[in-house]
Write a protein that holds these residues in place. Structure first.
Motif, PDB file in Angstrom:
ATOM      1  N   GLU A 149       0.700  -1.280   0.001  1.00 10.80           N
ATOM      2  CA  GLU A 149      -0.074   0.014   0.025  1.00 10.80           C
ATOM      3  C   GLU A 149       0.939   1.243   0.146  1.00 10.80           C
ATOM      4  O   GLU A 149       0.556   2.167  -0.586  1.00 10.80           O
ATOM      5  N   PHE A 150       2.109   1.399   0.707  1.00 10.29           N
ATOM      6  CA  PHE A 150       2.880   2.424   0.930  1.00 10.29           C
ATOM      7  C   PHE A 150       3.218   2.519  -0.619  1.00 10.29           C
ATOM      8  O   PHE A 150       3.583   3.893  -0.966  1.00 10.29           O
ATOM      9  N   LYS A 151       3.838   1.607  -1.170  1.00  9.20           N
ATOM     10  CA  LYS A 151       4.497   1.646  -2.340  1.00  9.20           C
ATOM     11  C   LYS A 151       3.741   2.058  -3.540  1.00  9.20           C
ATOM     12  O   LYS A 151       3.990   3.070  -4.387  1.00  9.20           O
ATOM     13  N   ALA A 152       2.236   1.796  -3.478  1.00 10.61           N
ATOM     14  CA  ALA A 152       1.242   2.227  -4.364  1.00 10.61           C
ATOM     15  C   ALA A 152       0.978   3.694  -4.142  1.00 10.61           C
ATOM     16  O   ALA A 152       0.861   4.416  -5.026  1.00 10.61           O
ATOM     17  N   PHE A 153       1.025   4.004  -2.977  1.00 10.47           N
ATOM     18  CA  PHE A 153       0.904   5.724  -2.580  1.00 10.47           C
ATOM     19  C   PHE A 153       2.204   6.317  -2.926  1.00 10.47           C
ATOM     20  O   PHE A 153       1.878   7.356  -3.496  1.00 10.47           O
TER      21      PHE A 153
END
Length: 154
Positions: free
Chosen positions: A7-11
Motif C-alpha cells: 500500500e505504501f509503495k502504491a501511494f
C-alpha cells in the motif's frame, strides 16, 4: 506487514504523488532561476542607477529605536522584480506554447447546475454555451473557430 508495504509503495509511487514531487522540484529550480535573475541582474541595474546595490543601510532613529526602512525597501523591490520576471517568463512561455496554462478545476453550469471543466466553452450535460472566467486571446480564437464549425441551433 507485506500488505502495508504494498500500500505504501502504491501511494509513494502513484501518479499523483510522483507528479506532486516532480512539480515541487521543478518549482524550486524555477524559483532559484527567477530569484537569481532578479538579484544578480535587475538589482545590479538598480545599483548602477542609484549607486548602491541595495538600500539596507538607510535607517531612521526614533526614540532610540532604529527603524530600518531601507531593508524593507530592498525586500520590496526584490519582490516586485521577481514578480515582474515571473510574469514575463510565464507570458513568454505561454506565447511560444510551452507548458500547460489551462485553467484547472471545475465550475457549476448556471443552467443545469452540473459541474464542468472551468475552461469549458459548452456544458457537456445541457450543451449551453458557457462563459469561462478568464478568456485569453488563444481561447478566444478557439471559441470563434468552434462557433464557425458548429451548425446553428434552432
Amino acid at each position: 506487514m507485506r500488505k502495508l508495504w504494498i500500500e505504501f509503495k502504491a501511494f509513494a509511487l502513484g501518479g499523483n504523488m510522483l507528479d506532486l514531487a516532480l512539480g515541487f522540484i521543478m518549482g524550486t529550480a524555477f524559483a532559484a532561476v527567477v530569484q537569481s535573475l532578479a538579484k544578480n541582474l535587475l538589482m545590479q541595474l538598480v545599483a548602477a542607477i542609484f549607486g548602491k546595490p541595495d538600500f539596507s543601510r538607510f535607517s531612521l532613529t526614533l526614540n532610540g529605536a532604529e527603524i530600518r526602512y531601507g531593508a524593507f525597501l530592498t525586500d520590496f523591490l526584490n519582490f516586485l522584480m521577481m514578480a515582474a520576471v515571473l510574469f514575463v517568463m510565464v507570458k513568454l512561455m505561454k506565447k511560444i506554447g510551452l507548458g500547460n496554462f489551462r485553467a484547472q478545476g471545475q465550475m457549476e453550469c448556471p443552467f443545469c447546475k452540473e459541474f464542468v471543466s472551468s475552461d469549458a466553452l459548452i456544458c457537456k450535460w445541457c450543451t449551453a454555451e458557457l462563459e469561462p472566467a478568464m478568456v485569453d486571446q488563444e481561447e478566444e480564437r478557439r471559441r470563434h473557430s468552434f462557433r464557425r464549425a458548429a451548425p446553428e441551433q434552432v
